[in-house]
Design a protein around this motif. Sequence first.
Motif, PDB file in Angstrom:
ATOM      1  N   VAL A   1       2.701  21.032  -2.618  1.00 36.21           N
ATOM      2  CA  VAL A   1       1.258  20.794  -2.543  1.00 36.21           C
ATOM      3  C   VAL A   1       0.580  21.912  -1.759  1.00 36.21           C
ATOM      4  CG1 VAL A   1      -0.540  19.253  -1.674  1.00 36.21           C
ATOM      5  CG2 VAL A   1       1.497  18.306  -2.770  1.00 36.21           C
ATOM      6  N   ALA A   2      -0.417  22.537  -2.351  1.00 36.22           N
ATOM      7  CA  ALA A   2      -1.172  23.598  -1.678  1.00 36.22           C
ATOM      8  C   ALA A   2      -2.087  22.983  -0.628  1.00 36.22           C
ATOM      9  CB  ALA A   2      -1.978  24.392  -2.691  1.00 36.22           C
ATOM     10  N   ARG A   3      -2.150  23.618   0.550  1.00 35.64           N
ATOM     11  CA  ARG A   3      -2.927  23.076   1.656  1.00 35.64           C
ATOM     12  C   ARG A   3      -4.086  23.997   2.032  1.00 35.64           C
ATOM     13  NH1 ARG A   3      -0.369  19.615   5.023  1.00 35.64           N
ATOM     14  NH2 ARG A   3      -2.514  19.197   5.684  1.00 35.64           N
ATOM     15  N   SER A   4      -5.246  23.388   2.225  1.00 39.86           N
ATOM     16  CA  SER A   4      -6.431  24.045   2.791  1.00 39.86           C
ATOM     17  C   SER A   4      -7.368  22.922   3.165  1.00 39.86           C
ATOM     18  CB  SER A   4      -7.082  24.998   1.784  1.00 39.86           C
ATOM     19  OG  SER A   4      -7.688  24.270   0.731  1.00 39.86           O
ATOM     20  N   ALA A   5      -8.390  23.221   3.942  1.00 38.84           N
ATOM     21  CA  ALA A   5      -9.328  22.179   4.344  1.00 38.84           C
ATOM     22  C   ALA A   5      -9.981  21.537   3.121  1.00 38.84           C
ATOM     23  CB  ALA A   5     -10.382  22.760   5.277  1.00 38.84           C
ATOM     24  N   GLN A   6     -10.372  22.375   2.163  1.00 38.97           N
ATOM     25  CA  GLN A   6     -11.036  21.858   0.967  1.00 38.97           C
ATOM     26  C   GLN A   6     -10.052  21.060   0.102  1.00 38.97           C
ATOM     27  OE1 GLN A   6     -12.923  24.889  -1.384  1.00 38.97           O
ATOM     28  NE2 GLN A   6     -13.844  23.452  -2.811  1.00 38.97           N
ATOM     29  N   ALA A   7      -8.834  21.602  -0.043  1.00 41.88           N
ATOM     30  CA  ALA A   7      -7.830  20.909  -0.866  1.00 41.88           C
ATOM     31  C   ALA A   7      -7.430  19.585  -0.239  1.00 41.88           C
ATOM     32  CB  ALA A   7      -6.606  21.803  -1.050  1.00 41.88           C
ATOM     33  N   ASP A   8      -7.308  19.570   1.098  1.00 43.10           N
ATOM     34  CA  ASP A   8      -6.929  18.333   1.781  1.00 43.10           C
ATOM     35  C   ASP A   8      -7.989  17.254   1.591  1.00 43.10           C
ATOM     36  OD1 ASP A   8      -4.661  19.567   2.596  1.00 43.10           O
ATOM     37  OD2 ASP A   8      -5.090  19.530   4.746  1.00 43.10           O
ATOM     38  N   ALA A   9      -9.251  17.654   1.721  1.00 41.58           N
ATOM     39  CA  ALA A   9     -10.343  16.689   1.562  1.00 41.58           C
ATOM     40  C   ALA A   9     -10.350  16.113   0.151  1.00 41.58           C
ATOM     41  CB  ALA A   9     -11.675  17.353   1.880  1.00 41.58           C
ATOM     42  N   ALA A  10     -10.117  16.968  -0.837  1.00 38.67           N
ATOM     43  CA  ALA A  10     -10.091  16.501  -2.223  1.00 38.67           C
ATOM     44  C   ALA A  10      -8.904  15.558  -2.456  1.00 38.67           C
ATOM     45  CB  ALA A  10     -10.015  17.693  -3.170  1.00 38.67           C
ATOM     46  N   LEU A  11      -7.770  15.881  -1.831  1.00 36.76           N
ATOM     47  CA  LEU A  11      -6.576  15.044  -2.008  1.00 36.76           C
ATOM     48  C   LEU A  11      -6.748  13.684  -1.330  1.00 36.76           C
ATOM     49  CD1 LEU A  11      -3.757  14.712  -3.098  1.00 36.76           C
ATOM     50  CD2 LEU A  11      -2.868  15.925  -1.093  1.00 36.76           C
ATOM     51  N   VAL A  12      -7.409  13.665  -0.174  1.00 36.22           N
ATOM     52  CA  VAL A  12      -7.683  12.386   0.502  1.00 36.22           C
ATOM     53  C   VAL A  12      -8.489  11.475  -0.416  1.00 36.22           C
ATOM     54  CG1 VAL A  12      -9.031  11.308   2.342  1.00 36.22           C
ATOM     55  CG2 VAL A  12      -7.484  13.208   2.873  1.00 36.22           C
ATOM     56  N   ALA A  13      -9.541  12.017  -1.006  1.00 40.07           N
ATOM     57  CA  ALA A  13     -10.379  11.231  -1.905  1.00 40.07           C
ATOM     58  C   ALA A  13      -9.585  10.770  -3.130  1.00 40.07           C
ATOM     59  CB  ALA A  13     -11.600  12.049  -2.338  1.00 40.07           C
ATOM     60  N   GLU A  14      -8.727  11.634  -3.621  1.00 35.83           N
ATOM     61  CA  GLU A  14      -7.917  11.301  -4.796  1.00 35.83           C
ATOM     62  C   GLU A  14      -6.924  10.174  -4.477  1.00 35.83           C
ATOM     63  OE1 GLU A  14      -4.554  13.489  -7.581  1.00 35.83           O
ATOM     64  OE2 GLU A  14      -6.145  14.700  -6.669  1.00 35.83           O
ATOM     65  N   LEU A  15      -6.303  10.243  -3.309  1.00 42.67           N
ATOM     66  CA  LEU A  15      -5.342   9.210  -2.910  1.00 42.67           C
ATOM     67  C   LEU A  15      -6.045   7.870  -2.674  1.00 42.67           C
ATOM     68  CD1 LEU A  15      -3.155  11.350  -0.491  1.00 42.67           C
ATOM     69  CD2 LEU A  15      -2.390  10.337  -2.645  1.00 42.67           C
TER      70      LEU A  15
ATOM     71  N   ILE B   1       0.843  -1.203   0.000  1.00 42.79           N
ATOM     72  CA  ILE B   1       0.000   0.000   0.000  1.00 42.79           C
ATOM     73  C   ILE B   1       0.874   1.247   0.000  1.00 42.79           C
ATOM     74  CG2 ILE B   1      -1.830   1.234   1.224  1.00 42.79           C
ATOM     75  CD1 ILE B   1      -2.631  -1.480   2.455  1.00 42.79           C
ATOM     76  N   GLU B   2       1.936   1.211   0.790  1.00 43.74           N
ATOM     77  CA  GLU B   2       2.847   2.365   0.840  1.00 43.74           C
ATOM     78  C   GLU B   2       3.505   2.607  -0.509  1.00 43.74           C
ATOM     79  OE1 GLU B   2       3.933   1.717   5.575  1.00 43.74           O
ATOM     80  OE2 GLU B   2       5.408   1.249   4.021  1.00 43.74           O
ATOM     81  N   SER B   3       3.902   1.545  -1.160  1.00 45.78           N
ATOM     82  CA  SER B   3       4.521   1.685  -2.484  1.00 45.78           C
ATOM     83  C   SER B   3       3.546   2.295  -3.485  1.00 45.78           C
ATOM     84  CB  SER B   3       5.009   0.321  -2.978  1.00 45.78           C
ATOM     85  OG  SER B   3       5.600   0.425  -4.247  1.00 45.78           O
ATOM     86  N   CYS B   4       2.291   1.879  -3.403  1.00 43.80           N
ATOM     87  CA  CYS B   4       1.272   2.424  -4.293  1.00 43.80           C
ATOM     88  C   CYS B   4       1.056   3.915  -4.036  1.00 43.80           C
ATOM     89  CB  CYS B   4      -0.033   1.653  -4.123  1.00 43.80           C
ATOM     90  SG  CYS B   4      -1.358   2.171  -5.243  1.00 43.80           S
ATOM     91  N   LEU B   5       0.945   4.289  -2.777  1.00 45.89           N
ATOM     92  CA  LEU B   5       0.762   5.702  -2.426  1.00 45.89           C
ATOM     93  C   LEU B   5       1.942   6.548  -2.895  1.00 45.89           C
ATOM     94  CD1 LEU B   5      -0.708   5.314   1.165  1.00 45.89           C
ATOM     95  CD2 LEU B   5      -1.859   6.428  -0.756  1.00 45.89           C
ATOM     96  N   LEU B   6       3.138   5.994  -2.781  1.00 45.62           N
ATOM     97  CA  LEU B   6       4.332   6.747  -3.131  1.00 45.62           C
ATOM     98  C   LEU B   6       4.374   7.090  -4.624  1.00 45.62           C
ATOM     99  CD1 LEU B   6       6.926   7.863  -1.821  1.00 45.62           C
ATOM    100  CD2 LEU B   6       8.076   5.763  -2.541  1.00 45.62           C
ATOM    101  N   ARG B   7       3.663   6.326  -5.432  1.00 50.80           N
ATOM    102  CA  ARG B   7       3.642   6.624  -6.862  1.00 50.80           C
ATOM    103  C   ARG B   7       2.820   7.865  -7.194  1.00 50.80           C
ATOM    104  NH1 ARG B   7       3.798   0.801  -7.354  1.00 50.80           N
ATOM    105  NH2 ARG B   7       1.528   0.590  -7.398  1.00 50.80           N
ATOM    106  N   HIS B   8       2.039   8.332  -6.228  1.00 50.79           N
ATOM    107  CA  HIS B   8       1.275   9.562  -6.458  1.00 50.79           C
ATOM    108  C   HIS B   8       2.218  10.764  -6.346  1.00 50.79           C
ATOM    109  CE1 HIS B   8      -1.661  12.780  -5.955  1.00 50.79           C
ATOM    110  NE2 HIS B   8      -2.581  11.941  -6.434  1.00 50.79           N
ATOM    111  N   PRO B   9       2.158  11.702  -7.254  1.00 47.93           N
ATOM    112  CA  PRO B   9       3.124  12.819  -7.246  1.00 47.93           C
ATOM    113  C   PRO B   9       3.055  13.719  -6.020  1.00 47.93           C
ATOM    114  CG  PRO B   9       1.365  13.181  -8.865  1.00 47.93           C
ATOM    115  CD  PRO B   9       1.244  11.764  -8.411  1.00 47.93           C
TER     116      PRO B   9
END
Length: 577
Positions: free
Chosen positions: A514-528, A477-485
């Motif tokens: 990576v730009a950080r904000s509550a909205q951006a973080d939530a979107a990135l969680v879903a993307e990951l 799982i870690e290897s897979c996550l690491l492939r995300h830019p």
Amino acid sequence: MAAPVLPASRRDDYLALYDSFQWHIPEHFNLAQACCGRWARDPASADRVAVHTEHEDGRRASYSYAHIQAEADRLSRALRALGVARGDRVGIVMPQRIETVIAHMAVYQLGAIAMPLSMLFGPEALAYRFQHSEACVAIADESAIDNVLAARGECPALATVIGVGAAVGRAEHDWDAMLAAELPAFTAVRTKADEAAVLIYTSGTTGPPKGALLPHRALIGNLPGFVCSQNWFPQADDVFWSPADWAWTGGLWDALMPALYFGKPIVGYQGRFSAQVAFALLERYRVTNTFLFPTALKQMMKACPAPRERYQLHLRALMSAGEAVGETVFDWCREALGVVVNEMFGQTEINYIVGNCAAQNDDGRLGWPARPGSMGRPYPGHRLAVIDEEGNPCAPGEDGEIAVCGTDRHGHPDPVFFLGYWRNEQATAGKYVERDGLRWCRTGDLARVDHDGYLWYQGRADDVFKSSGYRIGPSEIESCLLRHPAVSNCAVVPSPDPERGAVIKAFIVLVPSVARSAQADAALVAELQQHVRGQLAPYEYPKAIEFIEQLPMTTTGKIQRRVLREMEATRGAAARR
């Protein structure tokens, strides 16, 4: 219990190498004589550069075998005058500097036991090790002298502290003055190969740190793996460098001592690691061989995706160990660095036992191809098995614990084994299991073996957990996550859940851009989460993701998942109140 069945292969020379290899261990063997003395006594090699040193402030120097031997002779005489005798423990608390090399050689040829300690240890960690080992002398430079002196009050056996570098004047004995008062002549003790040489304390992830006592012969046990993982080391013009701390097994046994054993120069850098520093050192010293932790490779990959466009690199071999490299880093090493990374597996107690050799030598030997994500095959001279909880061999494809036999396939003792844990017979006995008349050492690391005899690392036994009935190993799982830019580093652990028992949680360090904000973080969680869903099994995606500034790491570069697990367990208990 039998070792994994390794089928014949026409694609490489593994079987021929493995089957024909036999150990030849002399009765007497001394690390200092093998790694320095014999080169210093030979006029053809006495003035050869053994160690290049560089400080982060720009200071550089080079030292010959003759110089190191002369200074080691002086120090051996000085230590003997202080009362250090055969078998006494001497703490060495210094970074990658020339005095560290000299201290090791002096202790070994004296017949004493070197106890390398990280300069990152605080007073409590140092006091435990000094007290438990009953060390009589400590040698420290400015990086550790304050903590050594703070720890000394709890260590009645620690009679002497020697100050080095900017620590001169801080202890009762100064390195320079001591050595200047002695002659550069010393008759080395004739040690047996089985005699104790090094005491290295393990990280203590499951209790107080244990002192692994290693004999002189352990270096011989390391050599087949070192030679293979470094693509038939040594070759002409080989130069070695690794950021691995010489206070740890990875730096001492996988870099410093084997490089010197083969009479090749090694680079010692005194300063903080960074990707930029790593690439600069590789270029400046025309480094051909290196050992880099996966954590270091990840930093280098993220900081400089195309290094050969900026640096003139001369790498021909790269070994990595400590964590699984993963396909992302494996591919980057091959494409960006121009070398296939040879993963290796070993422990302080039994080091350099599994790995790869992805190159052909001048005699036409092919080694064996590295497979992305695999830790490799047992190195010649070592007999391994993957076993279940009862000690029975696992079938190919089944997860089990890696175990190492005390004898090779010919029935000869394997010299790589440690002597035991210092004053802890119970822990030593618990490390072994007897089956079919053979003694096997349990590693506590999980793997599966395929039909070709390659081992695939599945993590520490205590890193694997169950979620909704599924057995989860973090590495894939870690290897897979690491492939995300967006991901710089990550760790996967169980998070307590009342319904599933535990859910998969990923702690992620983001790249700085990576730009950080509550909205951006939530979107990135879903993307990951979707990123993992699309590449692994549906049950393997992280149900929870937390962004973190940095992961807890050991001083040897391993992720401390235990710390994250305990934090999640504490949070879960608080939520239930």
